[in-house]
Design a protein around this motif. Sequence first.
Motif, PDB file in Angstrom:
ATOM      1  N   GLU B  23       8.038  36.154  11.019  1.00  0.00           N
ATOM      2  CA  GLU B  23       8.438  37.004  11.997  1.00  0.00           C
ATOM      3  C   GLU B  23       9.228  36.467  13.199  1.00  0.00           C
ATOM      4  OE1 GLU B  23       5.340  39.765  12.929  1.00  0.00           O
ATOM      5  OE2 GLU B  23       6.366  40.433  14.559  1.00  0.00           O
ATOM      6  N   ALA B  24       8.823  35.375  13.857  1.00  0.00           N
ATOM      7  CA  ALA B  24       9.384  34.861  14.837  1.00  0.00           C
ATOM      8  C   ALA B  24      10.687  34.338  14.738  1.00  0.00           C
ATOM      9  CB  ALA B  24       8.414  33.848  15.443  1.00  0.00           C
ATOM     10  N   ASN B  36      12.025  39.323  14.868  1.00  0.00           N
ATOM     11  CA  ASN B  36      11.445  38.733  16.137  1.00  0.00           C
ATOM     12  C   ASN B  36      11.500  39.462  17.646  1.00  0.00           C
ATOM     13  OD1 ASN B  36      13.976  38.314  16.817  1.00  0.00           O
ATOM     14  ND2 ASN B  36      13.727  36.036  16.385  1.00  0.00           N
ATOM     15  N   ALA B 117      10.184  33.899  20.919  1.00  0.00           N
ATOM     16  CA  ALA B 117       9.443  34.804  19.534  1.00  0.00           C
ATOM     17  C   ALA B 117       8.358  33.742  19.282  1.00  0.00           C
ATOM     18  CB  ALA B 117      10.047  35.279  18.936  1.00  0.00           C
TER      19      ALA B 117
END
Lengths: 222, 222
Positions: B23-24, B36, B117
């Motif tokens: 996700e980051a 992110n 992130a």
Amino acid sequence: MDKIREFQKLLKYKFKNINLLKEAMTHKSIKNSINNERLEFLGDAVVDLIVGEYLYHKFKGKKEGDLSKLRASLVNEDSLAKIAIKLRIGEFLYLSTAEENNGGREKPSLISDALEALIGAIYLESGIDTAKKIFILLLEENFPDISLNSLTKDYKTTLQELTQASIGVAPKYELISSSGPDHKKSFEMAVLLNGKEIARATGSSKKSAEQACALKALEILE
Amino acid sequence: MDKIREFQKLLKYKFKNINLLKEAMTHKSIKNSINNERLEFLGDAVVDLIVGEYLYHKFKGKKEGDLSKLRASLVNEDSLAKIAIKLRIGEFLYLSTAEENNGGREKPSLISDALEALIGAIYLESGIDTAKKIFILLLEENFPDISLNSLTKDYKTTLQELTQASIGVAPKYELISSSGPDHKKSFEMAVLLNGKEIARATGSSKKSAEQACALKALEILE
């Protein structure tokens, strides 16, 4: 009960190092003394993180832009001053006689800064989890209805709800003119209902001019 | 060694939840997917607190104003991008083909956002102390000489002194473009000598973009 004990009871936190509490409550008008500016620098970031994380978990479906708006509506001088008033921070502040005579104990900037310093101090001696617990409690006590609607309700939305409900039409916005150099532009916008102009306003961005238009229109219509 | 393992080795951190790492590292150009931005919202506050606390302890004699300046010189697009480049974040980013063809893997804004992130993700799953350890390590590796002098040296002044002395001309700065929403604007500026562009750079304010331009110009001219 002495003042310090009374205040810590309100805060629901007992300082291990009482000097840290004193530092947090000392305004810079007290010369030749450590004041709360450094703790406020730290506390400001602590509060941003605490509220950011709180909103991140609370609004799982919200995008970054909404989370930023929400945080801005909670972490600002007015909102923090509201919490500070509940904690009666003004009464417990150390400040100069001059600042005191100048209404310092009631100044939103002074008491909101002291609140941030206080959270910074709690973070320093007890860590993020304790600071979180204390601040979220204060937040929820003072803003029991935290939601995007309640916090960032704007004039444009209010106007639209009003006109939709009353005449079944949404307002339209039109740029009338813009002027000024790039770094200092000014926009004049108009708000129209059924093609008829209701109000005009200027602002430093189209958005702010629209908000000002909507507010004028609301005042006229209501 | 696969990419993810390689990256985590560079980062000196092993994710418990690999989806959080993904996700980051996912740019918003990848549609229909979690990106992110939410983690960056969180990570931005985590980084501010980590660096704020670091400076608070490191510079006990410094006032709030100096601490703020110091933090601004460390937590900005250019400085974060420098760390992101060392971590080779660009290589590991998930982005759309269009963004990739547009040089996305090298864009300071993209890779600095992903770094934030990433720190947000580490904070979420491992807490502030781990995030602190990881980020301070990165900070000190990339800015071994953190001091008020070294960090807030005014590159514009240095450049002007240099060009005045060598060719009798002062540099000029021009805004190339600005983008992004109000709360997260990005400015691209150029520095010109005798009307000829020497360098371009971006920043979250015109001032910081100008400083970054001046630094690039200094590197080129020297």
